[in-house]
Write a protein that holds these residues in place. Structure first.
Motif, PDB file in Angstrom:
ATOM      1  N   GLU A   1     -65.388 -14.516  32.391  1.00 34.83           N
ATOM      2  CA  GLU A   1     -64.246 -13.541  32.529  1.00 34.83           C
ATOM      3  C   GLU A   1     -64.363 -12.835  31.143  1.00 34.83           C
ATOM      4  O   GLU A   1     -64.635 -13.619  30.228  1.00 34.83           O
ATOM      5  N   PHE A   2     -63.956 -11.570  31.042  1.00 35.31           N
ATOM      6  CA  PHE A   2     -63.869 -10.705  29.837  1.00 35.31           C
ATOM      7  C   PHE A   2     -62.528 -10.314  29.280  1.00 35.31           C
ATOM      8  O   PHE A   2     -62.164 -10.241  28.417  1.00 35.31           O
TER       9      PHE A   2
ATOM     10  N   PRO B   1     -58.433  -9.963  28.336  1.00 36.89           N
ATOM     11  CA  PRO B   1     -57.879 -10.905  27.420  1.00 36.89           C
ATOM     12  C   PRO B   1     -56.677 -11.819  27.926  1.00 36.89           C
ATOM     13  O   PRO B   1     -56.232 -12.678  27.343  1.00 36.89           O
ATOM     14  N   ASP B   2     -56.504 -11.569  29.625  1.00 39.23           N
ATOM     15  CA  ASP B   2     -55.534 -12.225  30.154  1.00 39.23           C
ATOM     16  C   ASP B   2     -56.457 -13.402  31.003  1.00 39.23           C
ATOM     17  O   ASP B   2     -55.955 -14.207  31.862  1.00 39.23           O
ATOM     18  N   ARG B   3     -57.755 -13.814  30.800  1.00 44.44           N
ATOM     19  CA  ARG B   3     -58.636 -14.822  31.341  1.00 44.44           C
ATOM     20  C   ARG B   3     -57.759 -16.237  31.082  1.00 44.44           C
ATOM     21  O   ARG B   3     -57.259 -16.431  30.357  1.00 44.44           O
ATOM     22  N   ALA B   4     -58.343 -17.140  32.116  1.00 46.53           N
ATOM     23  CA  ALA B   4     -57.697 -18.295  32.033  1.00 46.53           C
ATOM     24  C   ALA B   4     -58.202 -19.219  30.769  1.00 46.53           C
ATOM     25  O   ALA B   4     -59.315 -18.852  30.154  1.00 46.53           O
ATOM     26  N   LYS B   5     -57.402 -20.133  30.189  1.00 48.12           N
ATOM     27  CA  LYS B   5     -57.414 -20.509  29.028  1.00 48.12           C
ATOM     28  C   LYS B   5     -58.561 -21.721  29.315  1.00 48.12           C
ATOM     29  O   LYS B   5     -58.647 -22.514  30.112  1.00 48.12           O
ATOM     30  N   ALA B   6     -59.480 -21.829  28.124  1.00 49.22           N
ATOM     31  CA  ALA B   6     -60.437 -22.857  28.201  1.00 49.22           C
ATOM     32  C   ALA B   6     -59.741 -24.310  28.041  1.00 49.22           C
ATOM     33  O   ALA B   6     -58.855 -24.409  27.392  1.00 49.22           O
TER      34      ALA B   6
ATOM     35  N   ILE C   1     -69.373 -14.623  18.021  1.00 48.32           N
ATOM     36  CA  ILE C   1     -69.004 -16.037  18.569  1.00 48.32           C
ATOM     37  C   ILE C   1     -67.966 -15.999  19.470  1.00 48.32           C
ATOM     38  O   ILE C   1     -68.205 -16.704  20.646  1.00 48.32           O
ATOM     39  N   ILE C   2     -67.210 -14.953  19.508  1.00 43.88           N
ATOM     40  CA  ILE C   2     -66.341 -14.730  20.556  1.00 43.88           C
ATOM     41  C   ILE C   2     -66.937 -14.412  21.880  1.00 43.88           C
ATOM     42  O   ILE C   2     -66.735 -15.142  23.056  1.00 43.88           O
ATOM     43  N   MET C   3     -67.878 -13.641  21.804  1.00 41.83           N
ATOM     44  CA  MET C   3     -68.585 -13.078  22.997  1.00 41.83           C
ATOM     45  C   MET C   3     -69.444 -14.422  23.643  1.00 41.83           C
ATOM     46  O   MET C   3     -69.709 -14.520  24.796  1.00 41.83           O
ATOM     47  N   SER C   4     -70.157 -14.867  22.570  1.00 43.78           N
ATOM     48  CA  SER C   4     -71.145 -16.072  23.157  1.00 43.78           C
ATOM     49  C   SER C   4     -70.442 -16.987  23.752  1.00 43.78           C
ATOM     50  O   SER C   4     -70.945 -17.923  24.684  1.00 43.78           O
ATOM     51  N   LEU C   5     -69.042 -17.456  23.582  1.00 43.85           N
ATOM     52  CA  LEU C   5     -68.493 -18.405  24.348  1.00 43.85           C
ATOM     53  C   LEU C   5     -67.623 -18.309  25.322  1.00 43.85           C
ATOM     54  O   LEU C   5     -67.394 -19.065  25.909  1.00 43.85           O
ATOM     55  N   LEU C   6     -67.926 -16.876  25.950  1.00 44.61           N
ATOM     56  CA  LEU C   6     -67.106 -16.662  27.118  1.00 44.61           C
ATOM     57  C   LEU C   6     -67.761 -17.465  28.095  1.00 44.61           C
ATOM     58  O   LEU C   6     -68.966 -17.556  28.071  1.00 44.61           O
TER      59      LEU C   6
ATOM     60  N   ASP D   1     -64.279 -21.587  25.075  1.00 43.80           N
ATOM     61  CA  ASP D   1     -63.810 -20.208  24.815  1.00 43.80           C
ATOM     62  C   ASP D   1     -62.755 -19.871  23.755  1.00 43.80           C
ATOM     63  O   ASP D   1     -61.643 -20.667  24.087  1.00 43.80           O
ATOM     64  N   SER D   2     -62.725 -19.064  22.938  1.00 41.18           N
ATOM     65  CA  SER D   2     -61.718 -19.054  21.806  1.00 41.18           C
ATOM     66  C   SER D   2     -60.575 -18.393  22.547  1.00 41.18           C
ATOM     67  O   SER D   2     -59.205 -18.571  21.799  1.00 41.18           O
ATOM     68  N   GLY D   3     -60.549 -17.487  23.620  1.00 36.61           N
ATOM     69  CA  GLY D   3     -59.521 -16.937  24.114  1.00 36.61           C
ATOM     70  C   GLY D   3     -58.967 -15.429  23.395  1.00 36.61           C
ATOM     71  O   GLY D   3     -58.251 -15.027  23.869  1.00 36.61           O
TER      72      GLY D   3
END
Length: 635
Positions: A15-16, A18-23, A274-279, A284-286
């Motif tokens: 998911e891309f 900003p309101d995606r589920a928290k890791a 780093i943000i994009m790679s951990l999606l 995921d940083s959130g």
């Protein structure tokens, strides 16, 4: 040791938004752009006015913490930018109220280059807290945690976050060997645990840490503690973001990054990849990439103000040679600048060759401020002044203090021959101490209050002068209008930058000419394809320009060094004249203290005689060869 197999992150639906589920286990990210980023890339010259346009944006980006202060900022602001360090902290806090502030504190060194008395440490830490600091990343250059004790007590008494640091260094290109190995670092972590830290930082100041080494180190640390682990590594060698990813796979809790324009080279990995790679992973940083790119775009507007400070001699963004000479970026730029000022840049390879030997002589210590400067400057001195390798003809005051034990316990014993030479006639005694250095230092604050009572208006001014008596005094004169701030210390405007860029464009196109009609003129150096052109332009403001910082009484550079005269062996700043005209001196007696690369050099009389003349004043800058003092020999 038996290490685990290097597994992979847990994957989740991609998911891309900003309101995606928290890791399930989001990585926490610190931003260090406003401190270590500009310190690494443009000599800590970032100004508060260029931070304010992005301050609220960074505050709303979802960082774990923002490093805003400490390290070299306190020194550089008052010394080179004519800015009040305390005011920056207060100003940024007004614009960034949500995200915790962090700072880099050098333990008993505070934000200076020597160990200060306990009352100075207490006063500084308390004022940092009162002015808005939340998290204290506290390190000691020797990993001697006795030097944390005083600062830690104030931090804990105020209920603030105390992050203990393990300074990461090597004696070979990868983790291992007889000294800086896995056992060494695990023992240091255990020491910090006993100390009662709130979190632990692995501080890799030179970008030495390799991906699989940090993976194994984090996994082993996680076996012995639940305390949050923070990785701080630079990109210098090119392994920075690789190491961050392996640390994340190993379970590290927090990582340090910079926003794109302030990232890479000797700085840190950029946060955007780093943000994009951990999606789509459990780490995921959130964080919202769109917010970060907006900050980066705003930062780019002001970068042209600082391009002239880029001191990299290479086009490459990485330098794997750092694994061999292990010189942190800030230390490297200091060495290059000093050698350039002496027209001795060709000696840099010899400095790199001797640096590991000097480091070994001085106890195999980690290379981080201030020990990186101590080792680096002494190496330069040895290259320039020794008649044979290992002579140590010009020993800095800081090396003498190190040999005495004023910085703490070195990793290995100091070379006894070097130690004996350094401590010959040392004022505190020739026998090294083994106690906590701060315990033998006399209180300093009361004397500072008396000495600077005519300038210091409050406790913040007094602490500034306690840390930096010479440059602090000069800054307070600027701050309170007793002296005009020299032009070279004032901020550039974007209009000035645009005019300079237009000059460069014209130089490249062959349009640039100088009519040379006299009147008020100004010389500019224009660098085109590596070649420097000096261009004279008509400048109606030239006549009104502020005087240069250096107040030259006589043109010492053109004088012939007569017998007894004391020339500057290296470029630097006059810290103190130990003698005045009319005083008698003897051979070997210290008569001038010269600061070079933030280290103190005692210059001694070569004759018995009487001081005839001093050529400069305290705080003046001098170049190599200028006559500082004239001594008339007597039989």
């Amino acid at each position: 040791m038996n290490y685990d197999k290097h597994g992979v992150l847990e994957m989740s639906p991609l998911e891309f938004g900003p309101d995606r589920a928290k890791a399930s286990n989001p990585i926490k990210i610190n931003d260090v752009s406003l401190r270590d980023g500009h310190q690494s890339l443009f000599a800590t010259r970032g100004r508060t006015e260029d931070m304010l346009p992005v301050a609220e944006m960074i505050d709303n980006a979802g960082y774990n913490a923002v490093e805003t202060w400490g390290g070299a900022t306190f020194d550089t602001m008052h010394r080179f930018l004519a800015e009040d360090p305390w005011e920056r902290l207060r100003t940024l806090k007004k614009h960034m109220s949500k995200t915790p502030f962090s700072m880099l504190l050098r333990g008993q060194n505070v934000v200076g280059y020597r160990n200060y008395a306990d009352d100075v440490v207490k006063a500084f830490v308390q004022r940092a807290i009162d002015n808005g600091m939340d998290i204290f990343r506290c390190f000691d250059a020797l990993n001697d945690y006795r030097n944390f004790e005083t600062a830690a007590q104030v931090i804990k008494d105020n209920g603030k976050h105390f992050q203990g640091v393990v300074c990461y260094t090597l004696n070979q290109p990868r983790l291992g060997g007889d000294v800086y190995n896995m056992e060494y670092y695990l023992n240091k972590v255990k020491e910090l645990e006993k100390f009662g830290v709130d979190s632990i930082c692995i501080k890799d100041m030179a970008g030495l840490i390799a991906p699989y080494d940090i993976y194994n180190l984090v996994r082993e640390i996680k076996k012995i503690t639940d305390t949050p682990i923070n990785l701080h590594t630079h990109f210098t060698s090119g392994m920075g973001d690789l190491s961050i990813f392996k640390a994340i796979e190993a379970g590290v809790d927090i990582v340090d990054t910079c926003i794109g324009p302030y990232a890479y080279r000797t700085s840190h990995a950029a946060v955007e990849p780093i943000i994009m790679s951990l999606l789509g992973t459990n780490r995921d940083s959130g964080m919202d990439i769109n917010q970060i790119t907006a900050i980066a775009e705003e930062m780019e507007k002001y970068i042209p103000k600082y391009k002239h400070l880029d001191n990299s001699p290479k086009y490459s963004t990485t330098d794997i040679n750092v694994l061999l000479h292990q010189t942190p970026g800030g230390m490297l730029s200091n060495l290059v600048n000093q050698l350039k000022a002496m027209d001795a840049l060709d000696k840099l390879p010899e400095v790199f060759r001797l640096l590991p030997k000097v480091r070994k002589d001085l106890g195999n210590i980690p290379l981080v401020t201030p020990t990186s400067q101590i080792v680096g400057v002494q190496t330069v001195n040895n290259v320039l002044f020794d008649s044979y390798e290992g002579e140590y003809a010009q020993i800095t005051k800081e090396v003498k203090d190190l040999c005495y034990g004023l910085y703490g316990k070195t990793t290995e014993p100091i070379n006894p021959e070097v130690q004996k030479k350094a401590l010959k006639d040392y004022p505190r005694g020739e026998e090294p101490i083994t106690v906590r250095p701060g315990s033998i230092l006399q209180p300093e604050m009361e004397e500072v209050k008396t000495q600077f009572s005519d300038l210091a208006k409050d406790i913040d001014d007094e602490v500034l002068c306690a840390l930096y008596p010479v440059t602090g005094k000069r800054f307070l004169k600027w701050k309170y209008g007793q002296e005009e701030v020299p032009a070279e210390f004032k901020a550039k405007t974007m209009e000035q930058v645009e005019k300079e860029q237009e000059l460069i464009r014209k130089a490249l196109s062959g349009e640039l000419t100088s009519k040379g009609k006299g009147g008020a003129t100004r010389e500019l150096e224009v660098k085109v394809d590596g070649e420097v052109f000096t261009v004279e332009i008509n400048d109606p403001n030239a006549a009104a320009a502020a005087p240069r910082l250096r107040r030259v009484k006589n043109n010492g550079a053109k004088e012939v060094a007569a017998e007894g005269s004391i020339p500057a062996p290296i470029p630097g700043m006059i810290v103190e004249y130990k003698k005045k005209p009319g005083d008698k001196v003897t051979v070997g007696e210290t008569v001038v203290i010269l600061e070079a690369m933030k280290m103190m050099n005692n210059l001694d009389s070569t004759v018995n005689g009487v001081v005839k003349e001093v050529k400069f004043e305290q705080g003046d800058s001098v170049t190599k060869g200028e006559i500082l003092m004239v001594i008339e020999p007597v039989e």
